[in-house]
Scaffold this active site. Sequence first.
Site, PDB file in Angstrom:
ATOM      1  N   LYS A 246     -32.672  26.743   1.081  1.00  0.00           N
ATOM      2  CA  LYS A 246     -32.505  25.582   0.315  1.00  0.00           C
ATOM      3  C   LYS A 246     -31.770  25.948  -1.143  1.00  0.00           C
ATOM      4  O   LYS A 246     -32.359  26.408  -2.109  1.00  0.00           O
ATOM      5  CB  LYS A 246     -33.905  25.190  -0.068  1.00  0.00           C
ATOM      6  CG  LYS A 246     -33.749  23.445  -0.528  1.00  0.00           C
ATOM      7  CD  LYS A 246     -35.174  23.108  -0.472  1.00  0.00           C
ATOM      8  CE  LYS A 246     -35.553  21.845  -1.452  1.00  0.00           C
ATOM      9  NZ  LYS A 246     -34.526  20.800  -1.221  1.00  0.00           N
TER      10      LYS A 246
HETATM   11  N1  PMP Z   1     -32.851  18.060   3.661  1.00  0.00           N
HETATM   12  C1  PMP Z   1     -32.556  18.253   2.568  1.00  0.00           C
HETATM   13  C2  PMP Z   1     -30.918  18.733   2.290  1.00  0.00           C
HETATM   14  C3  PMP Z   1     -33.358  18.354   1.460  1.00  0.00           C
HETATM   15  O1  PMP Z   1     -32.945  18.643   0.399  1.00  0.00           O
HETATM   16  C4  PMP Z   1     -34.693  18.185   1.718  1.00  0.00           C
HETATM   17  C5  PMP Z   1     -35.536  18.037   0.678  1.00  0.00           C
HETATM   18  N2  PMP Z   1     -36.191  19.268   0.340  1.00  0.00           N
HETATM   19  C6  PMP Z   1     -35.034  17.772   2.960  1.00  0.00           C
HETATM   20  C7  PMP Z   1     -34.131  17.678   3.926  1.00  0.00           C
HETATM   21  C8  PMP Z   1     -36.493  17.527   3.500  1.00  0.00           C
HETATM   22  O2  PMP Z   1     -37.200  18.780   3.452  1.00  0.00           O
HETATM   23  P1  PMP Z   1     -38.398  18.639   2.991  1.00  0.00           P
HETATM   24  O3  PMP Z   1     -39.340  17.652   3.925  1.00  0.00           O
HETATM   25  O4  PMP Z   1     -39.264  20.059   3.286  1.00  0.00           O
HETATM   26  O5  PMP Z   1     -38.809  18.246   1.684  1.00  0.00           O
END
Ligand code: PMP
Length: 307
Positions: free
Chosen positions: A159
């Site tokens: 991330k």
């Molecule tokens: N894709 C992106 C680009 C994101 O920023 C997020 C948010 N974290 C998600 C998907 C969803 O991930 P999560 O369910 O772990 O929050």
Amino acid sequence: MEDFEEKPCYFNGKFVPLREANINIRTHALQYATAAFGGMRAYYNEEKKNLFIFRVDDHYERLVNSGKILQMRMPLSLSEFRQVLVSMLREGNWRQNVYIRPFLYKKSLDLSPRFHNVEDGLAIYAIPLDDYLDTQRGLRACVSSWVRIHDTQIPSRAKVTGAYTNSALAKSEALQNGFDEAIFLDIHGNVCEGSAENIFFVQKGELHTPPISSSILEGITRKTVITLAHELGIAVHERPISRTELYTSEEIFFSGTGVQVAWLREIDHRIIGNGKIGPVTQKIQEAYFRVVTGKEDRHQNWLTRVY
Ligand code: PMP
């Protein structure tokens, strides 16, 4: 409401009021986006008078892996990380829904973009957050003119802060054109994800979602939705999804820590299904909110209690 800027955050290995957690303008991460972050939620359950942090282990693992990819070391073990989160929220006396942002970042003041031989830092803060996008009204989205960065350009598995330039371009374009959210295609033209959320489609009552190989972030909410769907007897298919399936699916929803489970009413001016929340989405959304708020007996192991 009490000013959350006075509440503690974790910065340079100790707790300080958020207001005092400031960095030098020459910080490497600020200049080059050499950082990786997590986005977590804690839900307050009024009846149980407790705050539940959702899936700490999975968020920890993703942050550690982001660090591994970017050559940054997570200084805390899982149990230390959990303890820091609990202490931070308890000391802050948080009694409402909270968004938690842990991040690893290159903290020294070096010139030249690189990951090795630049000092790492870890910081964690919390802010109040209810809905990030409306989960009830039905969202209007568009396919972005910006293509999602491929895993070979900026790693999707991490991330990475720098990847959010791509997200911000798509989000601004969508909002400035009157939509609520953007949907990215990947470099092959397949459906990828939203600017900060994964996406699910309902076809003939079954769920379909783009695979990890479509340069998506491996969402923890996505993983949660897949588990809940299996428990509800709903089949889930992870497969490449074509753009036009955005227009023909019976139901479509986003999943993400921020967005939670939010349904789409319209994409590129085409109404999805009958323009109302569909039965599959409704079941998943209900199950999701029951689990994260600690109202469900199942999956208590996903919750860390603050009080
Ligand atoms: N894709 C992106 C680009 C994101 O920023 C997020 C948010 N974290 C998600 C998907 C969803 O991930 P999560 O369910 O772990 O929050």
